[in-house]
Design a protein around this motif. Structure first.
Motif, mmCIF file in Angstrom:
data_model
loop_
_atom_site.group_PDB
_atom_site.id
_atom_site.type_symbol
_atom_site.label_atom_id
_atom_site.label_comp_id
_atom_site.label_asym_id
_atom_site.label_seq_id
_atom_site.Cartn_x
_atom_site.Cartn_y
_atom_site.Cartn_z
ATOM 1 N N ILE A 296 0.827 -1.210 0.000
ATOM 2 C CA ILE A 296 0.000 0.000 0.000
ATOM 3 C C ILE A 296 0.859 1.257 0.000
ATOM 4 N N ASP A 299 3.332 4.290 2.525
ATOM 5 C CA ASP A 299 3.730 3.331 3.531
ATOM 6 C C ASP A 299 3.323 3.860 4.911
ATOM 7 N N PRO A 300 2.518 3.090 5.668
ATOM 8 C CA PRO A 300 2.006 3.603 6.938
ATOM 9 C C PRO A 300 3.071 3.794 8.010
ATOM 10 N N LEU A 301 4.232 3.222 7.816
ATOM 11 C CA LEU A 301 5.274 3.353 8.847
ATOM 12 C C LEU A 301 6.418 4.278 8.422
ATOM 13 N N ALA B 253 8.113 -2.543 12.881
ATOM 14 C CA ALA B 253 8.553 -2.188 11.525
ATOM 15 C C ALA B 253 8.956 -3.433 10.742
ATOM 16 N N TRP B 256 5.895 -5.281 9.460
ATOM 17 C CA TRP B 256 5.299 -4.609 8.317
ATOM 18 C C TRP B 256 6.171 -4.793 7.071
ATOM 19 N N ARG B 260 4.106 -7.729 5.830
ATOM 20 C CA ARG B 260 2.942 -6.867 5.593
ATOM 21 C C ARG B 260 1.862 -7.039 6.665
ATOM 22 N N LEU B 262 0.616 -5.129 9.893
ATOM 23 C CA LEU B 262 0.711 -3.871 10.624
ATOM 24 C C LEU B 262 0.025 -4.069 11.967
ATOM 25 N N PRO B 300 -4.364 3.764 10.102
ATOM 26 C CA PRO B 300 -3.763 4.170 8.825
ATOM 27 C C PRO B 300 -4.783 4.536 7.753
#
Lengths: 302, 302
Positions: A296, A299-301, B253, B256, B260, B262, B300
């Protein structure tokens, strides 16, 4: 083509390098559905299957590998190349976006980002191939790629899949071609495409592969201008539906809200056919959805 | 207590309402590890197991249910109450944060957000219980809760778990108590806590449950001031390690980036013991990590 044999051989070949991705039964929006969480694969999509099968199934020239990619295929080729000790040049269009470009960079590839859309990257990859003798790894329309992607469906059946119908998102058609090649007439396969990137849908309507415009939220993963010939040959007569961008982002939100899976738009596209009503199962029809990609953006992080 | 019988009964009782969460073998930072993805459970954590077992295992008064929660327990109680047709009042401290508060709201509970930390919410819940006769659903220190959480380990073994050692994050101790109650001496269990919220670690050092200060990135999920008595009774003599906030966010981290997934800090805490070296497996020791919660903040997708 003995697809069953090709896919079984692919599965044996790539097994040491691939993850057996998890499966799960859930109820989403009131509908029981079997999921395969293929976005937990190396580099976040099914593409690693075809990449490893291609690298392991044919000799790799000393000049190494080259690929053009909207993101997921490039990351998979880069990862497979590094794992197996080959050089890889990856051409990526800017439209792949920063998250996917960073993903490819993390795999250690020799990465070139080009302005514009996928066609520019493909042109550059072809020039590099001609100049250096590197092997071009096709994203979807090559037998080793299709056989590699077919291992996903084979694995799912080995995990005890019990459904009548499997919904699969389609870009260039490598994943669905592999599924059709493995399943034959054993189960119904439904092709799901964004209405703004629907190369298979257009090809089925025209009776042959045709060029389409590509756009929309899933374009960097599903935006193939023309369906692959292998896919088209296997997909004649199958059920093909399209979904809106809003249906895709709605399915994305549902997956996050209900099962804490944050996937890219392409990864939610097959589910969107169910949640939007583009595909309505018959009474008693048991359905499965393949979640194919998780990369996605943003990147949410980061 | 016949824990084996209690947990088997709980598993049968809650099966119609719970998901069988997926498991997966991966290599993370070079170390093979078996994962259970329990954050795919209803409301994003294992807490739904204990909540359903409590509601199904004892009569619910006409006044319904009340719970105080940093977030995950409240969401689970609210979801179980709605599913089974009971009223639920949930008191939540502001420290739960907007993402978890929104999660509880979505379950349709009668939600009260209070200033400050968990203790204020607990006080309000006790007052409501005394006033109305509603049943207080304890987050961790009650036999039905522990037996419910124990079904997670039982399910994992039924899914073919093949490891010597299981790492589990600890807050009030409900999840690890359930695991210890189920496993007995069959496998090694390692308790992992944030160094700034380590009620079990402190209790083991002191020889009895003691009050601790709680802080840090996982505090709204793991920040119990005192370990539960049931947990303490089961956990004597086990291996207990602590990890820094930086190790936890690093493991978040990694999950993720590599698979993938989260997850919230609490969900990455057990893995952090491996990636930080707080727990170093012996040569040949096969390890598993329970991913217990996925309700990350900020959300997110909002």
């Amino acid at each position: 083509m003995d697809w069953s044999g090709e896919i079984s051989a692919a599965a044996a070949r790539i097994a040491p390098y691939l993850r057996r991705t998890p499966v799960m039964d859930v109820v989403l929006d009131g509908l029981p559905v079997a999921l395969k969480l293929e976005h937990l694969q190396h580099t976040g999509s099914f593409k690693a299957r075809g990449a490893f099968n291609t690298l392991l199934g044919a000799p790799v020239p000393a000049a190494g590998l080259v690929a053009a990619s909207g993101g997921n295929h490039g990351a998979a080729v880069a990862y497979a190349a590094r794992t197996l000790g080959h050089e890889a040049r990856i051409y990526v269009p800017e439209m792949a976006g920063p998250a996917k470009i960073a993903l490819i960079e993390r795999q250690g590839a020799d990465l070139v980002v080009l302005p514009g859309a996928y066609a520019n990257a493909l042109e550059a990859a072809r020039a590099y191939e001609a100049e250096t003798g590197a092997a071009q790894i096709h994203a979807y329309d090559a037998p080793l790629t299709v056989a590699g992607q077919g291992t996903c469906m084979a694995e799912w059946e080995a995990q005890g899949l019990e459904v009548d119908t499997v919904l699969i998102a389609v870009g260039g058609g490598g994943l669905i071609a592999g599924a059709l090649a493995w399943l034959g007439e054993r189960r119904k396969v439904v092709a799901v495409e964004p209405e703004r990137s629907c190369a298979l849908h257009a090809a089925l309507a025209a009776g042959q592969p045709v060029d389409v415009e590509v756009a929309g939220v899933a374009a960097n993963a599903l935006g193939a201008r023309r369906i692959g010939d292998i896919c088209f040959g296997l997909a004649r007569g199958i059920t093909s539906v399209t979904v809106t961008d809003a249906a895709i982002t709605g399915a994305q939100a549902l997956l996050w809200r209900e099962i804490r899976q944050l996937v890219e738009p392409a990864g939610a596209t097959a589910l969107a056919a169910l949640t939007s009503g583009a595909y309505v199962p018959s009474p008693g029809e048991r359905v499965a959805v393949l979640i194919c990609g998780g990369n996605i953006a943003p990147d949410p992080l980061t």
